[in-house]
Design an enzyme around this catalytic site. Structure first.
Site, PDB file in Angstrom:
ATOM      1  N   PRO A   1      35.715  29.156  31.734  1.00 57.82           N
ATOM      2  CA  PRO A   1      36.042  30.545  31.480  1.00 57.82           C
ATOM      3  C   PRO A   1      36.496  31.278  32.726  1.00 57.82           C
ATOM      4  O   PRO A   1      35.758  31.387  33.702  1.00 57.82           O
ATOM      5  CB  PRO A   1      34.723  31.114  30.978  1.00 57.82           C
ATOM      6  CG  PRO A   1      33.666  30.163  31.429  1.00 57.82           C
ATOM      7  CD  PRO A   1      34.306  29.004  32.080  1.00 57.82           C
ATOM      8  N   GLU A   2      37.688  31.760  32.688  1.00 63.01           N
ATOM      9  CA  GLU A   2      38.163  32.710  33.682  1.00 63.01           C
ATOM     10  C   GLU A   2      38.137  34.087  33.009  1.00 63.01           C
ATOM     11  O   GLU A   2      37.645  34.217  31.895  1.00 63.01           O
ATOM     12  CB  GLU A   2      39.569  32.328  34.165  1.00 63.01           C
ATOM     13  CG  GLU A   2      39.621  30.910  34.723  1.00 63.01           C
ATOM     14  CD  GLU A   2      40.989  30.498  35.230  1.00 63.01           C
ATOM     15  OE1 GLU A   2      41.722  31.372  35.713  1.00 63.01           O
ATOM     16  OE2 GLU A   2      41.322  29.299  35.152  1.00 63.01           O
TER      17      GLU A   2
END
Length: 293
Positions: free
Chosen positions: A2-3
DNA sequence: CCACTAACCTGTAGGC
DNA sequence: TGCCTACAGGTTAGTG
């Protein structure tokens, strides 16, 4: 995984179901993730109501009643999902579904409109972690973070200030959460492609002798903003395991111009280049040697 | 101060 | 099928 766009997608998916819900119980299946759970974590959460769900950089922040903030970082493989209760036999007691292998925490919630539900945190690699504060200003994780890339204080002037006295390659500088907070490997590669900037280029070359931003630095700011907004719009990117809160994958991975596209054609209109992969500070970078300089 | 590497941990894909 | 290696969205401690 996850960015910023994926974390924002998670936040948006959790918020409607969590906001206003009371935490009726917390079950931890182990004492630690990347770090130990805070002392009394389960007891501290139980009985409180979730007032709101925020995001800062790649961190989720749950604002709780009674003056607590629950912080959650997903690491590489952390995820939240909802599970319905199953009713066993004639009992009016709720029986939660059996935990899967990498389920580490279960939060039993009572939402005034939606009834009881289980929120499950799973994380195979356990690079994620949770913390609890009276105020987010206490958090060493949040201290020192750079500006939110979608906020006004992320701009060419501010970047020029940070870039002027660095020699780092653009790739490393943009991954540095103190420079700008929330970018990761994918979106740095994509933003640099949009700005036609090579990941190996040195930061100082985007700043004038007077310390002012060059037009190329303005391009970079535009590229960062655009790719993040489009990715959020698409629900993030699903490479392996990322799922939105409703269980659906994001689909921005179909719009990647360079990430994981080594050997494929550059997507810049009119460009005949082929995407290359190189390793910088231990991470893969992808770029077009013809249109990125 | 800067930059790079190894480490944390598990799963998966690819080569043989 | 099995074994081995390389690599994966993040962050940080250690080293030079």
């Amino acid at each position: 995984m996850p960015e910023l766009p994926e974390v924002e997608t998670v936040r948006a998916g959790l918020a409607p179901l969590l906001q206003g819900a009371r935490i009726d119980g917390v079950r931890l299946n182990r004492a630690d993730l990347r770090f130990p759970f805070p002392p009394e974590f389960a007891r501290e959460l139980t009985g409180r109501t979730i007032l709101s769900v925020h995001r800062r950089a790649k961190y989720l922040l749950f604002e709780l009643s009674g003056g607590r903030v629950w912080l959650s970082h997903l690491g590489m493989t952390g995820s939240y999902r909802f599970e319905e209760f199953s009713f066993k036999g004639p009992s009016r007691y709720y029986e939660p579904t059996l935990a899967r292998q990498h389920d580490h925490a279960r939060f039993t919630l009572l939402h005034p409109d939606r009834g009881p539900l289980n929120l499950i945190y799973a994380d195979p690699r356990r690079f994620g972690f949770m913390a609890l504060y009276r105020d987010p200003s206490e958090s060493p994780f949040l201290a020192g973070l750079g500006p939110e890339p979608l906020a006004n204080d992320f701009n060419a002037e501010a970047l020029a200030h940070k870039f002027a006295h660095r020699k780092a390659p653009l790739k490393a500088a943009l991954l540095d959460q103190r420079v700008v907070a929330g970018l990761g490997n994918i979106y740095v590669c994509e933003a640099l492609w949009r700005a036609h900037l090579r990941p190996t280029r040195r930061t100082g070359t985007l700043v004038t002798a007077a310390g002012k931003p060059t037009p190329r630095l303005e391009d970079l700011v535009v590229g960062v903003r655009a790719v993040l907004l489009e990715a959020i719009e698409a629900g993030g990117s699903t490479l392996r395991d990322f799922r939105k809160a409703d269980g659906e994958p994001g689909y921005f991975q179909h719009d990647f111009a360079v990430y994981d596209r080594a050997g494929l054609a550059c997507r810049t209109p009119g460009c005949t280049g082929t995407i290359e992969r190189l390793v910088q500070s231990g991470r893969s970078s992808f770029f077009c040697p013809l249109c990125q300089h």
